[in-house]
Design a protein around this motif. Structure first.
Motif, PDB file in Angstrom:
ATOM      1  N   GLY A   1       0.816  -1.206   0.000  1.00  0.00           N
ATOM      2  CA  GLY A   1       0.000   0.000   0.000  1.00  0.00           C
ATOM      3  C   GLY A   1       0.845   1.248   0.000  1.00  0.00           C
ATOM      4  N   SER A   2       0.227   2.377   0.348  1.00  0.00           N
ATOM      5  CA  SER A   2       0.932   3.657   0.382  1.00  0.00           C
ATOM      6  C   SER A   2       0.428   4.513   1.538  1.00  0.00           C
TER       7      SER A   2
ATOM      8  N   GLY B   1      -2.187   7.323   0.511  1.00  0.00           N
ATOM      9  CA  GLY B   1      -3.597   7.113   0.212  1.00  0.00           C
ATOM     10  C   GLY B   1      -3.834   5.853  -0.587  1.00  0.00           C
ATOM     11  N   ASP B   2      -5.102   5.507  -0.706  1.00  0.00           N
ATOM     12  CA  ASP B   2      -5.492   4.281  -1.405  1.00  0.00           C
ATOM     13  C   ASP B   2      -5.079   4.308  -2.869  1.00  0.00           C
ATOM     14  N   ASN B   3      -4.560   3.189  -3.320  1.00  0.00           N
ATOM     15  CA  ASN B   3      -4.228   2.943  -4.730  1.00  0.00           C
ATOM     16  C   ASN B   3      -3.063   3.777  -5.252  1.00  0.00           C
TER      17      ASN B   3
ATOM     18  N   ASN C   1      -0.066   3.363  -4.472  1.00  0.00           N
ATOM     19  CA  ASN C   1       1.085   2.476  -4.635  1.00  0.00           C
ATOM     20  C   ASN C   1       1.148   1.914  -6.057  1.00  0.00           C
TER      21      ASN C   1
END
Length: 351
Positions: free
Chosen positions: A39-40, A43-45, A47
């Motif tokens: 992940g990152s 925030g979501d997505n 990565n």
């Protein structure tokens, strides 16, 4: 054929094949791009790498501009396609391009970066273009002609017939930069000529009327052949995920944009009349953009006066053809009122 104009090394170039450009379809497990699967923290997505060809965004832009997706290149602002055109068509140290001065400064910068000579053809006294003078300045090594319309910093549109004359007679590319076209009269764009002239490139942006300067999304509207080459030369992931997502969100909420544009045009007219009544103003030039070029008695003094009061305008007095001029962006109603109050105070002080 436009392919003959492209540099040999660019025509033969094999584009970098990114993981996301190779894969097409649906999947739930992505093990192809060496991303961080954990992940990152941002925030979501985030990565995951963004869509390299901005497919979802281009679908909306295509409907908005009434141009096929294959004719749309999306870049990091309009500056990216400007630079790409130099790299694709101009041999360093050999070729040249033409710009109509005074005009947007990035054409000169891009030419310098790419070691390409630039030829300046001055606009007429009313800032109009004389296509015959442009053609006279061109030679066999002239690959690009840049036309800014509405022009920055003068604000005027270039005559459509003059643009078409260049498209008919010039053998290279004619690049019409329409960054401010949304503030012009309906039908002012020359994008409807794309189907007629393969060597026309129209630059537009979401930085101005659309209020997305911070996202850095510009576009080149051109023939499918040219767009395909631009996609081959550009950086693989030139527009990030967040920029694409926020742009899609904005383009789905167009009612605000049209309202803001109408208000800007109304405020432009108000400023045009108000500035013209000030005793130190020599001339306010007509504008089809979201700014006004204003010739005053002492540009530097007035610039400094406004700056001391927290109001920043653009001093264009040192630009050839704009001597004694300030370029003033049309602000909100409140900002324009502050500007006019400051100018009235300056007027009383200078009496």
């Amino acid at each position: 054929m436009i392919e003959r104009l492209i540099r040999d090394n660019i025509r033969k170039l094999e584009a970098y094949a990114s993981a996301r450009s190779e894969f097409k379809g649906k999947a739930s497990v992505f093990l192809d791009a060496n991303e961080n699967a954990m992940g990152s923290p941002a925030g979501d997505n985030l990565n995951r790498y963004p869509d390299p060809l901005q497919t979802s965004l281009k679908q909306i832009v295509s409907d908005l501009k009434r141009v096929p997706e294959a004719c749309i290149f999306l870049g990091n602002g309009s500056d990216e396609p400007i630079d790409l055109l130099f790299r694709m068509f101009c041999k360093p140290g050999q070729d040249n391009v033409i710009q109509l001065t005074p005009t947007y400064g990035m054409y000169q910068v891009a030419a310098g970066i790419n070691d390409v000579a630039i030829r300046n053809v001055p606009l007429q006294d009313d800032f109009s273009m004389d296509a015959l003078k442009v053609l006279t300045a061109a030679d066999a090594d002239t690959k690009l002609i840049f036309i800014c319309s509405p022009n920055n910093p003068t604000g005027n549109l270039m005559d459509r017939k003059q643009v078409e004359l260049l498209l008919k007679r010039f053998k290279g590319l004619v690049v019409v930069d329409e960054a401010y076209i949304d503030f012009a009269a309906p039908g002012a764009s020359v994008a409807d000529l794309l189907h007629k002239y393969e060597r026309l490139v129209v630059l537009q942006t979401f930085s101005k009327a659309w209020g997305m300067a911070g996202l850095r999304i510009g576009m080149a509207l051109a023939s499918p052949v040219l767009v395909a080459i631009m996609n081959k030369v550009k950086a693989p992931y030139n527009i990030g995920t967040l920029a694409q997502e926020y742009a899609i969100r904005a383009l789905r909420n167009q009612k605000w944009i049209h309202s803001w544009t109408r208000e800007t045009i109304a405020q432009r007219q108000m400023l045009y009349l108000a500035l013209g009544r000030l005793p130190f103003v020599i001339k306010v030039f007509p504008s089809e953009a979201n700014f006004l070029l204003v010739k005053v008695v002492d540009a530097q003094q007035l610039y400094d006066y406004l700056l001391a009061r927290g109001i920043v305008v653009r001093n264009r007095a040192t630009v050839k053809g704009c001597e004694g001029c300030l370029r003033i962006t049309v602000g909100s109603l409140e900002e324009n009122e502050q500007l006019l109050l400051a100018l009235e105070s300056y007027s009383k002080q200078s009496l």
